[in-house]
Write a protein that holds these residues in place. Sequence first.
Motif, PDB file in Angstrom:
ATOM      1  N   GLU A  76      40.394  41.523  37.974  1.00 32.48           N
ATOM      2  CA  GLU A  76      40.539  40.211  38.628  1.00 32.48           C
ATOM      3  C   GLU A  76      42.037  39.967  39.201  1.00 32.48           C
ATOM      4  O   GLU A  76      43.177  40.402  38.237  1.00 32.48           O
ATOM      5  N   GLN A  77      42.387  39.354  40.350  1.00 31.77           N
ATOM      6  CA  GLN A  77      43.974  39.409  40.921  1.00 31.77           C
ATOM      7  C   GLN A  77      44.290  37.688  40.269  1.00 31.77           C
ATOM      8  O   GLN A  77      43.606  37.079  40.324  1.00 31.77           O
ATOM      9  N   GLU A  78      45.411  38.033  39.924  1.00 27.56           N
ATOM     10  CA  GLU A  78      46.118  36.752  39.170  1.00 27.56           C
ATOM     11  C   GLU A  78      47.190  36.414  39.991  1.00 27.56           C
ATOM     12  O   GLU A  78      47.348  37.128  41.013  1.00 27.56           O
ATOM     13  N   ILE A  79      48.057  35.314  39.743  1.00 34.35           N
ATOM     14  CA  ILE A  79      49.092  34.891  40.400  1.00 34.35           C
ATOM     15  C   ILE A  79      49.979  35.924  40.363  1.00 34.35           C
ATOM     16  O   ILE A  79      50.828  36.224  41.252  1.00 34.35           O
ATOM     17  N   TYR A  80      50.141  36.545  38.999  1.00 34.24           N
ATOM     18  CA  TYR A  80      51.243  37.579  38.772  1.00 34.24           C
ATOM     19  C   TYR A  80      50.345  38.819  38.227  1.00 34.24           C
ATOM     20  O   TYR A  80      49.944  39.010  37.239  1.00 34.24           O
ATOM     21  N   GLY A  81      50.166  39.855  39.236  1.00 32.50           N
ATOM     22  CA  GLY A  81      49.298  41.141  38.931  1.00 32.50           C
ATOM     23  C   GLY A  81      47.919  40.774  38.717  1.00 32.50           C
ATOM     24  O   GLY A  81      47.386  39.948  39.399  1.00 32.50           O
ATOM     25  N   THR A  82      47.745  41.641  37.812  1.00 31.32           N
ATOM     26  CA  THR A  82      45.970  41.948  37.920  1.00 31.32           C
ATOM     27  C   THR A  82      45.473  41.990  36.484  1.00 31.32           C
ATOM     28  O   THR A  82      46.412  42.403  35.730  1.00 31.32           O
ATOM     29  N   PHE A  99      46.223  41.234  30.720  1.00 33.24           N
ATOM     30  CA  PHE A  99      46.845  40.195  31.605  1.00 33.24           C
ATOM     31  C   PHE A  99      48.009  40.648  32.383  1.00 33.24           C
ATOM     32  O   PHE A  99      48.788  41.291  31.800  1.00 33.24           O
ATOM     33  N   HIS A 100      48.094  40.391  33.700  1.00 34.48           N
ATOM     34  CA  HIS A 100      49.514  40.461  34.269  1.00 34.48           C
ATOM     35  C   HIS A 100      49.950  41.916  34.486  1.00 34.48           C
ATOM     36  O   HIS A 100      50.857  42.235  34.033  1.00 34.48           O
TER      37      HIS A 100
END
Length: 204
Positions: A76-82, A99-100
């Motif tokens: 999943e793509q997050e606001i900061y990173g994957t 995360f991230h």
Amino acid sequence: MWDIDKQGIPQFVSTNYIELDKIAQISKFRSSVGHDYSDAFEHCRSMKHYFKPFDDIVWSTVNIYSPIDGIITRIEQEIYGTKIEIESKQYPAFRFQLFHLTPDHEIKINDEVAAGEYVGKHASQDTYADISVIVNDPSKQGRFISWFDVVTNTLFEAYKDRGAISRNDFIISKELRDAYPLDCNNFGFNDPLEKWFNLNERLR
């Protein structure tokens, strides 16, 4: 499926997912760090661990590794990173979410990874690195447990070398958290419980 209540929790993870010598603090399981991250069994608490590097570390230089032999089941793509999710080969009911992350190569669903395999860097100075562990419970709803529930005694020695005495140093018990509940609308506000475990200075 894995029934924690009947089968217990296996301590099978022998590899850190992050460069521990660069980490200064680790948030406690069920803390008020970050945001509500809870499951169907508990509510309004952070049921994962954040890893905070030392102030002199550029966070985007912190290496991230697969903690287990497993298969990537989610990206999943997050606001900061994957964010990536890895299902354990040894215990398929156990899934690890990292995360991230900034991958240094293409990562795809169903890719196999080995314990200790380098998967990338922490994504950003603007957010902590974090990890969660999910168990496929017979309820079919998923149940969060602590990273420190699944690490081997040998791996935990690395944390003891940095000042920890027991795994409980990194875990707020359900009973204690229930006695001091959090307000999800003002998460972390006026929490009387210690949020972080401070590691001793990293080895030089």
